[in-house]
Design a protein around this motif. Structure first.
Motif, PDB file in Angstrom:
ATOM      1  N   ILE A 119      -5.032   4.409  -2.354  1.00  0.00           N
ATOM      2  CA  ILE A 119      -6.409   4.797  -2.096  1.00  0.00           C
ATOM      3  C   ILE A 119      -6.524   6.289  -2.365  1.00  0.00           C
ATOM      4  O   ILE A 119      -5.926   7.101  -1.646  1.00  0.00           O
ATOM      5  N   PHE A 120      -7.245   6.664  -3.428  1.00  0.00           N
ATOM      6  CA  PHE A 120      -7.374   8.103  -3.687  1.00  0.00           C
ATOM      7  C   PHE A 120      -8.626   8.658  -3.017  1.00  0.00           C
ATOM      8  O   PHE A 120      -9.603   7.955  -2.795  1.00  0.00           O
ATOM      9  N   ARG A 121      -8.542   9.917  -2.647  1.00  0.00           N
ATOM     10  CA  ARG A 121      -9.603  10.567  -1.878  1.00  0.00           C
ATOM     11  C   ARG A 121     -10.430  11.488  -2.763  1.00  0.00           C
ATOM     12  O   ARG A 121      -9.922  12.093  -3.703  1.00  0.00           O
ATOM     13  N   GLU A 140      -1.105   9.525 -11.912  1.00  0.00           N
ATOM     14  CA  GLU A 140       0.074  10.371 -12.121  1.00  0.00           C
ATOM     15  C   GLU A 140       1.065  10.194 -10.977  1.00  0.00           C
ATOM     16  O   GLU A 140       2.287  10.219 -11.184  1.00  0.00           O
ATOM     17  N   GLY A 141       0.533  10.013  -9.775  1.00  0.00           N
ATOM     18  CA  GLY A 141       1.399   9.752  -8.624  1.00  0.00           C
ATOM     19  C   GLY A 141       2.176   8.458  -8.808  1.00  0.00           C
ATOM     20  O   GLY A 141       3.358   8.369  -8.454  1.00  0.00           O
ATOM     21  N   PHE A 142       1.523   7.460  -9.386  1.00  0.00           N
ATOM     22  CA  PHE A 142       2.185   6.179  -9.630  1.00  0.00           C
ATOM     23  C   PHE A 142       3.300   6.310 -10.661  1.00  0.00           C
ATOM     24  O   PHE A 142       4.330   5.635 -10.562  1.00  0.00           O
ATOM     25  N   PRO A 172       0.855  -1.200   0.000  1.00  0.00           N
ATOM     26  CA  PRO A 172       0.000   0.000   0.000  1.00  0.00           C
ATOM     27  C   PRO A 172       0.887   1.245   0.000  1.00  0.00           C
ATOM     28  O   PRO A 172       1.934   1.274   0.663  1.00  0.00           O
ATOM     29  N   THR A 173       0.489   2.267  -0.737  1.00  0.00           N
ATOM     30  CA  THR A 173       1.298   3.480  -0.785  1.00  0.00           C
ATOM     31  C   THR A 173       0.433   4.728  -0.866  1.00  0.00           C
ATOM     32  O   THR A 173      -0.610   4.736  -1.523  1.00  0.00           O
ATOM     33  N   ASP A 174       0.862   5.750  -0.163  1.00  0.00           N
ATOM     34  CA  ASP A 174       0.246   7.070  -0.291  1.00  0.00           C
ATOM     35  C   ASP A 174       1.251   8.040  -0.918  1.00  0.00           C
ATOM     36  O   ASP A 174       1.087   9.248  -0.847  1.00  0.00           O
ATOM     37  N   PHE A 175       2.320   7.461  -1.507  1.00  0.00           N
ATOM     38  CA  PHE A 175       3.391   8.208  -2.181  1.00  0.00           C
ATOM     39  C   PHE A 175       4.263   9.004  -1.205  1.00  0.00           C
ATOM     40  O   PHE A 175       5.032   9.873  -1.623  1.00  0.00           O
ATOM     41  N   SER A 176       4.149   8.723   0.076  1.00  0.00           N
ATOM     42  CA  SER A 176       4.989   9.393   1.072  1.00  0.00           C
ATOM     43  C   SER A 176       6.397   8.789   1.051  1.00  0.00           C
ATOM     44  O   SER A 176       6.635   7.716   0.470  1.00  0.00           O
TER      45      SER A 176
END
Length: 281
Positions: free
Chosen positions: A38-40, A68-70, A8-12
């Protein structure tokens, strides 16, 4: 056979660090990595009963941002290591994290979950965020490995395995720890923290079973006379500069007594080694 790993990643930075650790840990193994974000949706709250449908402007905008974050996330990882044994997959969803993880584990036949101990909004002074704790408590289908933010990968030469010898050991459950030990020629140090210097016949029998399972890896048994498991385990790990802790996480049992939030605070703010929860039903 490929190893299937969910991250799991939030790109942090913490999530990126966990991904790097997993990629290095399994560098010699053919792996399918599934990254889950998980996008908000800005206008959605927990009081709203209906989620915006795919195709709606808000949904599509949030999904594009996740994708785009990925792109950036994977670019950084490929700069870190472009391993022909590894393949990457991305999953963007608006679901709750716990439900999305459960679905992915079931749908993709995941072998292991690897996650950072904190997300982008992690509170300072708290080592294990609620998402990590919840994953360790609720996911029963596969092990969960938590990577502290400051950990940089080094081959794990020593894995500490705390136990009280009060449960029978299943080879299948311990195989995840044994695989890591064999991949990296790691030693396994079995640690029993107790107030008593004697063990019961049942404990002795379970200890013998464990010894049989560990037969083909370097291992040793250690008995520590401490009042608190947290203090004994922490002093053992720090004095030996161990590289990983692995433990059997029986539901509503060992996690609460050994790896609860109060214990994490006892261990200290600067956690330095990964923890592998071998989740038993």
């Amino acid at each position: 056979m490929d190893k299937r790993i969910l991250i799991p990643t939030d790109f942090s930075k913490n999530a990126l660090n966990a991904a790097r650790y997993a990629i290095d840990l399994y560098a010699k193994v053919h792996c399918e990595f599934y990254f889950l974000n998980i996008f908000r949706l800005e206008n959605y709250t927990t009081n709203t009963l209906i989620l915006p449908e795919p195709g709606s402007a808000e949904y599509e905008t949030a999904k594009v941002a996740s994708e785009e974050g990925f792109v950036k996330f994977l670019d950084i990882l490929k700069l870190h290591q472009d391993n022909p044994r590894h393949r990457y997959h991305t999953i963007s969803t608006v679901n709750f994290l716990s439900e999305a993880m459960e679905q992915t584990i079931n749908n993709k036949d995941i072998d292991l979950v690897v996650m950072g101990t904190q997300g982008a909004t992690g509170a300072k002074g708290v080592i294990f965020g609620s998402n990590t704790v919840n994953a360790m408590e609720k996911i029963r289908q596969c092990p969960v490995m938590a990577i502290p933010e400051k950990v940089r990968f080094m081959e794990p030469k020593e894995i500490v395995f705390p136990t009280n010898f009060l449960t029978g050991y299943k080879r299948k459950l311990l195989n995840y720890m044994l695989e890591i030990a064999k991949m990296h020629s790691s030693s396994i140090r079995v640690v029993y923290v107790t107030k008593s210097e004697t063990i019961s016949d049942e404990q002795e029998q379970n200890k013998q079973l464990l010894q049989d399972i560990l037969e083909y890896v370097d291992h040793s048994f250690h008995m520590l006379s401490e009042k608190k498991v947290a203090e004994g385990l922490t002093s053992f790990v720090e004095s030996r500069d161990s590289d990983m802790i692995a433990f059997i996480n029986k539901k509503h049992f060992l996690f609460n007594s050994i790896f609860s939030k109060p214990l994490v605070k006892e261990i200290g703010y600067d956690a330095k080694i990964p923890i592998l929860a071998l989740n038993a039903p």
